[in-house]
Design a protein around this motif. Sequence first.
Motif, PDB file in Angstrom:
ATOM      1  N   UNK A   1      43.390  39.512  46.314  1.00  0.00           N
ATOM      2  CA  UNK A   1      42.125  39.155  45.693  1.00  0.00           C
ATOM      3  C   UNK A   1      41.359  38.115  46.502  1.00  0.00           C
ATOM      4  N   UNK A   2      42.076  37.143  47.076  1.00  0.00           N
ATOM      5  CA  UNK A   2      41.408  36.104  47.862  1.00  0.00           C
ATOM      6  C   UNK A   2      40.666  36.715  49.035  1.00  0.00           C
ATOM      7  N   UNK A   3      41.347  37.519  49.832  1.00  0.00           N
ATOM      8  CA  UNK A   3      40.721  38.137  50.996  1.00  0.00           C
ATOM      9  C   UNK A   3      39.596  39.070  50.586  1.00  0.00           C
ATOM     10  N   UNK A   4      39.817  39.860  49.557  1.00  0.00           N
ATOM     11  CA  UNK A   4      38.788  40.794  49.101  1.00  0.00           C
ATOM     12  C   UNK A   4      37.517  40.047  48.695  1.00  0.00           C
ATOM     13  N   UNK A   5      37.681  38.943  47.987  1.00  0.00           N
ATOM     14  CA  UNK A   5      36.516  38.171  47.548  1.00  0.00           C
ATOM     15  C   UNK A   5      35.790  37.534  48.729  1.00  0.00           C
ATOM     16  N   UNK A   6      36.540  37.036  49.701  1.00  0.00           N
ATOM     17  CA  UNK A   6      35.914  36.420  50.877  1.00  0.00           C
ATOM     18  C   UNK A   6      35.115  37.455  51.659  1.00  0.00           C
ATOM     19  N   UNK A   7      35.686  38.627  51.861  1.00  0.00           N
ATOM     20  CA  UNK A   7      34.978  39.670  52.599  1.00  0.00           C
ATOM     21  C   UNK A   7      33.754  40.160  51.823  1.00  0.00           C
ATOM     22  N   UNK A   8      33.831  40.099  50.506  1.00  0.00           N
ATOM     23  CA  UNK A   8      32.735  40.564  49.651  1.00  0.00           C
ATOM     24  C   UNK A   8      31.579  39.579  49.618  1.00  0.00           C
ATOM     25  N   UNK A   9      31.897  38.288  49.566  1.00  0.00           N
ATOM     26  CA  UNK A   9      30.857  37.268  49.373  1.00  0.00           C
ATOM     27  C   UNK A   9      30.579  36.429  50.617  1.00  0.00           C
ATOM     28  N   UNK A  10      31.556  36.328  51.516  1.00  0.00           N
ATOM     29  CA  UNK A  10      31.372  35.548  52.735  1.00  0.00           C
ATOM     30  C   UNK A  10      31.552  34.058  52.572  1.00  0.00           C
ATOM     31  N   UNK A  11      32.039  33.599  51.406  1.00  0.00           N
ATOM     32  CA  UNK A  11      32.209  32.163  51.180  1.00  0.00           C
ATOM     33  C   UNK A  11      33.498  31.899  50.412  1.00  0.00           C
TER      34      UNK A  11
END
Length: 231
Positions: free
Chosen positions: A72-82
């Motif tokens: 989830x952490x990586x997915x969210x970072x790639x999705x939002x960039x922050x």
Amino acid sequence: MKNYSQGDLNSMEQRERARFVNSLSGFKSANLIGTKDLKGNENLSIVSSVFHLGANPALVGFIVRPHNTSRHTLENILETGVYTINAVCVDILHQAHQTSARYDKHQSEFKYTKLMAEYGERVDAPYVKESPLKMAVELREHQTLKLNNTELVIGEIVEVRVPARAVMPDGYIDIDGLGIVNVTGLDSYHIGKRLNRLSYAKPKQAMHPLTIEGEPSSWEAIAFIKGEQIG
């Protein structure tokens, strides 16, 4: 002293090998990565792989295990960039460790660990309010390492939050004074203890101790800097 061959490592049970090899690199920082997806689901995950990459620009990296299950952490970072990086301190150690449990994507670790989320102005990602040292980060580069399929995440620090009392005149941050925790292996936590600050090392020149503020810590050191003869 016992010698472990590559064959010995390969023959270990999976979790034993993970603990053993993770312990080899010694003390590592314990941090909580805060993210939020585009639907507003907040996520919090403890990591021990954060590392300094450069000061100008201010870059920091961390490693995510192979993406063969939901991360989830990586997915969210790639999705939002922050995202945010929040140092773990003694007061929130148990809650921080609990974030390593496998919650569903819609289950916020903030809720289940009773840590508090707060937001700054630079990124739409949650800080951990209880953390004494935290930074907001914007994604700059992401790579999958061919050697073992781990994911390298590199970001630029765009905001830092730290008590003013912890920042010395020369820029040094008093990590000890903030009660920040280190981790070894997968589950062993430690408090650091500063032995000394030392002067900038130069060839053919003796080093000397510094105060926490970065000043010479004794009359011998002061005399040495001034070029005076001691004794």
